[in-house]
Scaffold this active site. Structure first.
Site, mmCIF file in Angstrom:
data_model
loop_
_atom_site.group_PDB
_atom_site.id
_atom_site.type_symbol
_atom_site.label_atom_id
_atom_site.label_comp_id
_atom_site.label_asym_id
_atom_site.label_seq_id
_atom_site.Cartn_x
_atom_site.Cartn_y
_atom_site.Cartn_z
ATOM 1 C CG ASN A 209 58.461 28.437 34.289
ATOM 2 O OD1 ASN A 209 58.068 27.319 33.966
ATOM 3 N ND2 ASN A 209 58.564 29.435 33.417
ATOM 4 C CG ASP A 279 56.402 37.545 32.671
ATOM 5 O OD1 ASP A 279 55.862 37.253 31.588
ATOM 6 O OD2 ASP A 279 55.880 37.310 33.776
ATOM 7 C CE LYS A 289 80.419 27.376 38.563
ATOM 8 N NZ LYS A 289 80.930 26.103 39.136
ATOM 9 C CG PHE A 324 47.049 28.296 29.436
ATOM 10 C CD1 PHE A 324 46.796 27.240 30.302
ATOM 11 C CD2 PHE A 324 46.717 28.142 28.097
ATOM 12 C CE1 PHE A 324 46.229 26.060 29.843
ATOM 13 C CE2 PHE A 324 46.151 26.962 27.624
ATOM 14 C CZ PHE A 324 45.907 25.920 28.503
ATOM 15 C CE LYS A 338 48.351 36.115 30.207
ATOM 16 N NZ LYS A 338 49.119 35.000 30.824
ATOM 17 C CE LYS A 342 49.471 40.413 28.207
ATOM 18 N NZ LYS A 342 50.136 39.208 28.679
#
Length: 405
Positions: A209, A279, A289, A324, A338, A342
């Site tokens: 990301n 995730d 490859k 976060f 969340k 959590k």
């Protein structure tokens, strides 16, 4: 960060003295009052006028300069100083400081100073590694001096080895760590995660990301500046890890981050999960490859371990856990869900859709959420936001301690 602080820089006779000019300039930009004391040998490498132009204060060289104010200058500076750094520090001046010799303005002033003292040795490798020099540095450490280890590389004498003055950024960070903030986190152990993770598809490709690690590193740096013993677990981030960490572990995958965090969680007082952890990961990573073909490519994914969820299960009553939440829609609703799921104490929520927030930039717009309150903050630098997060965690810790009495 240094507004109202007085920093004295001691400059001795080494080729690296030019770096101290850059340091003086950066300290002034941090709004510090900067005074420079040079040895006579230092003036062979850089002029006092350079420092006077950068700091706006008189650069002192001669102990018996007749152009002085009414007060005794070395005592006056020693009393005013909030921090005293000698950079570069030659073997000769290190030896004099270690044994209390005061035969010039620099050694006289530092002997009289009671503020934090920081020494940055810079010299030929053989001189630095000489047992006499090493013993002198150990003596200074025993007297409470902070010694910054020199860097290794090609030296001015063309030798290669340890002896180069560290970067200006590191020198500045050491001064900030010493005096920029009240040490309201002294004695606390803090673990911070930062950056992205990478999940391999084959030996050359991976899923990741856009996280740079800047927010996590800002939290880690803020905790260091406030006196905490900080462990940073980071993925392959582009941000630079802060100076002064107790431990820094670099990992690549979500599973590696999970293992590193779980292994250290029990000993932490505060854990801040700022990393953008993948995730999912590919079920299979190809040994070779993956070659392009005329057909579409399908990849099967499996869940990665949920680090925050696992920490929420393991969290003791005397620990604080901060997570976060980066969202693109329904920010507050998703963040609240969340936080509860959590079992976190604090959730820092931000939206990728909001100007000034999100990945890679130097600013953020965050909302602090606990089980009982929601606080929306304005646009801040990530460093400012980091301190606001720590302020909230310390406030929660104080309530936690009061409730336990």
């Amino acid at each position: 960060m240094l507004k109202g602080k007085v920093v004295v820089l001691g400059v001795t006779g080494g080729i690296a003295a030019y770096k101290t000019a850059d340091l003086a300039s950066r300290l002034v930009k941090q709004h510090a009052e900067v005074h420079v004391i040079m040895t006579k040998n230092a003036t062979e490498f850089i002029t006092p006028l350079t420092f006077e132009s950068l700091t706006g204060t008189k650069c002192i060289v001669d102990t018996f300069d007749r152009n002085f104010q009414w007060d005794i200058q070395h005592i006056s500076l020693a009393k005013k100083a909030d921090a005293f750094m000698v950079a570069p520090a030659t073997a000769n001046v290190i030896a004099k400081m270690a044994h209390g010799l005061a035969d010039d303005m620099l050694t006289t002033t530092i002997l009289a100073a009671k503020c934090p003292k920081i020494i940055a040795p810079a010299m030929n490798t053989a001189m630095f590694e000489n047992p006499i020099t090493q013993n002198n540095l150990e003596i200074l450490r025993q007297y409470g001096f902070t010694v910054i280890e020199p860097e290794a590389g090609i030296l001015a004498c063309r030798d290669t080895g340890k002896g180069r003055l560290p970067s200006t950024e590191l020198l500045l960070s050491s001064i900030l760590q010493a005096i920029a903030f009240e040490k309201d986190m002294a004695g606390l152990r803090v673990l911070v995660t930062a950056g992205p993770t990478q999940e391999a598809l084959d030996p050359v490709r991976y899923i990741t990301n856009l996280s740079s690690g800047k927010m996590g590193c800002a939290v880690a740096e803020a905790a260091v500046l406030r006196g905490a013993a900080v462990t940073l677990v980071s993925g392959p981030m582009t941000a630079e890890a802060p100076y002064g960490l107790q431990e820094h572990l670099s990992v690549r995958t979500a599973q590696e981050m999970y293992a590193a965090v779980i292994d250290r969680f029990a000993e932490q007082d505060i854990t801040v999960k700022a990393a953008a952890v993948a995730d999912y990961r590919p079920v299979h990573c190809a040994d070779e490859k993956i070659k392009k073909s005329d057909t579409d490519l399908s990849v099967s994914f499996t869940r990665n371990p949920d680090i925050l969820l696992e920490l929420g299960k393991r969290k003791r009553a005397d620990q604080l856990l901060c997570g976060f939440a980066m969202e693109t829609e329904n920010l507050l609703q998703n963040a609240a869900e969340k936080l509860k799921k959590k079992n976190a104490d604090l959730l820092v929520a931000n939206s990728l859709r909001q100007a000034g927030a999100g990945f890679q930039g130097d600013t953020n717009v965050i909302t602090l959420m606990t089980q009982t309150e929601t606080t929306e903050l304005p646009l801040l630098t990530k460093k400012e936001a980091a301190h606001r997060i720590l302020d909230k965690l310390l406030e929660m810790r104080a309530k936690q301690e009061t409730a336990s009495i």
